[in-house]
Scaffold this motif. Structure first.
Motif, short mmCIF file in Angstrom:
data_model
loop_
_atom_site.label_atom_id
_atom_site.label_comp_id
_atom_site.label_asym_id
_atom_site.label_seq_id
_atom_site.Cartn_x
_atom_site.Cartn_y
_atom_site.Cartn_z
N GLY A 169 0.80 -1.22 0.00
CA GLY A 169 0.00 0.00 0.00
C GLY A 169 0.82 1.26 0.00
O GLY A 169 2.06 1.24 0.08
N THR A 170 0.11 2.38 -0.07
CA THR A 170 0.75 3.70 -0.13
C THR A 170 0.18 4.68 0.89
O THR A 170 0.43 5.88 0.78
CB THR A 170 0.62 4.31 -1.53
N GLY A 171 -0.60 4.20 1.86
CA GLY A 171 -1.17 5.16 2.78
C GLY A 171 -2.07 4.58 3.83
O GLY A 171 -2.03 3.39 4.15
N GLU A 172 -2.93 5.45 4.34
CA GLU A 172 -3.74 5.16 5.51
C GLU A 172 -4.65 3.95 5.33
O GLU A 172 -4.77 3.11 6.22
CB GLU A 172 -4.58 6.39 5.87
N GLY A 173 -5.35 3.86 4.18
CA GLY A 173 -6.32 2.80 3.98
C GLY A 173 -5.70 1.42 4.05
O GLY A 173 -6.20 0.53 4.75
N SER A 174 -4.61 1.23 3.31
CA SER A 174 -3.96 -0.09 3.29
C SER A 174 -3.32 -0.40 4.64
O SER A 174 -3.35 -1.55 5.10
CB SER A 174 -2.92 -0.15 2.17
N ALA A 175 -2.74 0.60 5.29
CA ALA A 175 -2.13 0.38 6.60
C ALA A 175 -3.18 -0.05 7.62
O ALA A 175 -2.93 -0.93 8.45
CB ALA A 175 -1.42 1.65 7.07
N LYS A 176 -4.35 0.56 7.55
CA LYS A 176 -5.44 0.22 8.46
C LYS A 176 -5.90 -1.23 8.25
O LYS A 176 -6.09 -1.98 9.22
CB LYS A 176 -6.60 1.18 8.26
N LEU A 177 -6.06 -1.62 6.98
CA LEU A 177 -6.46 -2.99 6.68
C LEU A 177 -5.42 -4.00 7.15
O LEU A 177 -5.75 -5.04 7.71
CB LEU A 177 -6.69 -3.15 5.18
N ALA A 178 -4.15 -3.70 6.91
CA ALA A 178 -3.08 -4.61 7.33
C ALA A 178 -3.07 -4.78 8.84
O ALA A 178 -2.88 -5.89 9.35
CB ALA A 178 -1.73 -4.10 6.84
N ALA A 179 -3.27 -3.68 9.56
CA ALA A 179 -3.30 -3.75 11.03
C ALA A 179 -4.49 -4.55 11.52
O ALA A 179 -4.37 -5.40 12.42
CB ALA A 179 -3.33 -2.34 11.61
N GLU A 180 -5.66 -4.31 10.94
CA GLU A 180 -6.88 -5.01 11.36
C GLU A 180 -6.79 -6.51 11.12
O GLU A 180 -7.31 -7.30 11.92
CB GLU A 180 -8.09 -4.43 10.62
N ARG A 181 -6.16 -6.91 10.01
CA ARG A 181 -6.09 -8.33 9.66
C ARG A 181 -4.83 -9.01 10.20
O ARG A 181 -4.63 -10.20 9.99
CB ARG A 181 -6.13 -8.52 8.13
N GLY A 182 -3.96 -8.26 10.87
CA GLY A 182 -2.75 -8.86 11.42
C GLY A 182 -1.79 -9.33 10.36
O GLY A 182 -1.20 -10.41 10.46
N MET A 183 -1.59 -8.52 9.32
CA MET A 183 -0.71 -8.87 8.20
C MET A 183 0.55 -8.02 8.21
O MET A 183 0.57 -6.90 8.74
CB MET A 183 -1.44 -8.65 6.87
N SER A 184 1.60 -8.52 7.59
CA SER A 184 2.78 -7.70 7.32
C SER A 184 2.40 -6.62 6.33
O SER A 184 1.52 -6.81 5.48
CB SER A 184 3.91 -8.56 6.76
N TYR A 185 3.10 -5.48 6.41
CA TYR A 185 2.75 -4.33 5.58
C TYR A 185 3.96 -3.88 4.76
O TYR A 185 5.05 -3.67 5.32
CB TYR A 185 2.27 -3.18 6.46
N ALA A 186 3.78 -3.79 3.45
CA ALA A 186 4.84 -3.31 2.56
C ALA A 186 4.44 -1.94 2.03
O ALA A 186 3.45 -1.82 1.29
CB ALA A 186 5.05 -4.29 1.41
N TYR A 187 5.19 -0.91 2.42
CA TYR A 187 4.85 0.46 2.04
C TYR A 187 5.65 0.90 0.82
O TYR A 187 6.88 0.73 0.77
CB TYR A 187 5.11 1.43 3.20
N ALA A 188 4.96 1.49 -0.16
CA ALA A 188 5.61 1.91 -1.42
C ALA A 188 6.19 3.32 -1.28
O ALA A 188 5.61 4.30 -1.73
CB ALA A 188 4.60 1.85 -2.56
N HIS A 189 7.37 3.39 -0.67
CA HIS A 189 8.07 4.68 -0.56
C HIS A 189 8.34 5.26 -1.94
O HIS A 189 8.30 6.47 -2.13
CB HIS A 189 9.39 4.46 0.19
N PHE A 190 8.59 4.39 -2.93
CA PHE A 190 8.90 4.87 -4.29
C PHE A 190 7.74 5.63 -4.91
O PHE A 190 7.92 6.41 -5.84
CB PHE A 190 9.30 3.70 -5.19
#
Length: 335
Positions: A169-190
């Motif tokens: 993901g690239t922001g708040e929405g994907s980070a929130k989903l990853a946290a809720e589902r207990g998943m690792s999170y890969a952030y697209a800094h690029f």
């Protein structure tokens, strides 16, 4: 010690073909395996004629067979286009053949309108993305949940281990989903190297809910890295990358990745030059030691556990050299 990964788009160099690009990816993966990188991910891009990575599962099978230690993954599968059940079975098959070496990175980035239409033309009502994440968790953990609409359905083959699941993901929405589902999170800094990304990762860590997939939050940061033996060489490679970004962000889609020589000859308009200057904030550029320092700084700034390098550099040998230089700079083989 900094954990380093690679995400490879399989760029088609000027004068080369898609087939040769895929052979180059295979050589790069084998080198990364020998050099001490932790993960090697491949991408899913459609209607981008300068890269050959369109079907990560197929390419992953090839790379996993050619390598021995490194984890092979997708960066990522665009889940809304597909059945979560079928994705789970594809990746459980990979896991069965290569246990404890398979990563499933998933995302939902929109594509071109015609691509979206072609990938979804046989579908009826779409399943919400959040529900698909729940489905994947069920299929990977074999959890019996009476409330799940496919409670009696099992993703096969049944294996003792499961692929590692990452949400891209690239922001708040994907980070929130990853946290809720207990998943690792890969952030697209690029894509978004801004303060908003730092805040999204902080909130991900703060609101993380442990799951059968992961007990603790875990973050990888994906960065464009342009590495040369000298600063001058790194700048030459960066100019070719500048030009490629201009191409893919415009209506002009050449079937190749521009060479250093083509980039040197190309004259930029004032508008293009402004875009290039903005895009430079998305890249880490320099010698291996300079890029190492930049990687360590950005990892600390964003709170990343791992860094994923995207070596979109003109020329197969230049990409191979980048892997060697960074492996030496980080002493990966000594880790």
């Amino acid at each position: 010690m900094t954990v380093l990964n690679i995400l490879d788009y399989s760029p088609i160099d000027e004068g080369e073909t898609a087939a040769s690009a895929l052979r180059s990816t295979a050589e790069l993966a084998k080198l990364a395996d020998r050099s001490g990188f932790k993960r090697y991910w491949v991408a899913e891009h459609h209607q981008v004629f300068s890269v050959a990575g369109s079907s990560p599962e197929m390419l992953m099978m090839h790379l996993a067979t050619l390598t021995e230690r490194i984890r092979i993954g997708s960066g990522g599968v665009m889940l809304p286009h597909y059945s979560a059940y079928k994705v789970a079975e594809n990746f459980r098959m990979l896991e069965a053949l290569h246990p404890n070496r398979i990563d499933l990175g998933i995302g939902r980035s929109p594509s071109f309108r015609l691509v979206n239409q072609a990938l979804n033309e046989s579908k009826g009502k779409r399943v919400p993305y959040a529900q698909q994440l729940i489905d994947l968790e069920k299929y990977f953990t074999d959890e019996v949940d009476n409330e799940h609409r496919f409670q009696k359905l099992t993703a096969t083959p049944i294996t003792e281990t499961a692929p590692e699941l990452w949400l891209l993901g690239t922001g708040e929405g994907s980070a929130k989903l990853a946290a809720e589902r207990g998943m690792s999170y890969a952030y697209a800094h690029f894509a978004r190297p801004e303060q908003a990304g730092i805040e999204a990762i902080k909130r991900y860590r703060k609101s993380f809910v442990p799951s059968q997939l992961r007990e603790q939050p875990h973050v990888a940061l994906a960065v464009f890295a342009i590495v040369g033996e000298t600063e001058e060489r790194a700048e030459q490679l960066a100019k070719a990358f500048d030009l490629w970004l201009l191409f893919v962000e415009s209506d002009f889609q050449p079937p190749y990745y521009p060479s250093v020589e083509t980039a040197e000859k190309r004259r930029l308009s004032s508008a293009e030059q402004e875009r290039v200057e903005r895009n430079r904030s998305r890249m880490l550029i320099g010698t291996a030691e300079q890029v190492k320092q930049q990687i360590e700084a950005v990892a600390d700034q964003f709170g990343a556990d791992e860094i994923t390098i995207i070596p979109n550099i003109a020329g197969h040998q230049a990409r191979m050299n980048t892997i060697r230089l960074l492996a030496d700079a980080f002493e990966l083989n000594m880790g």
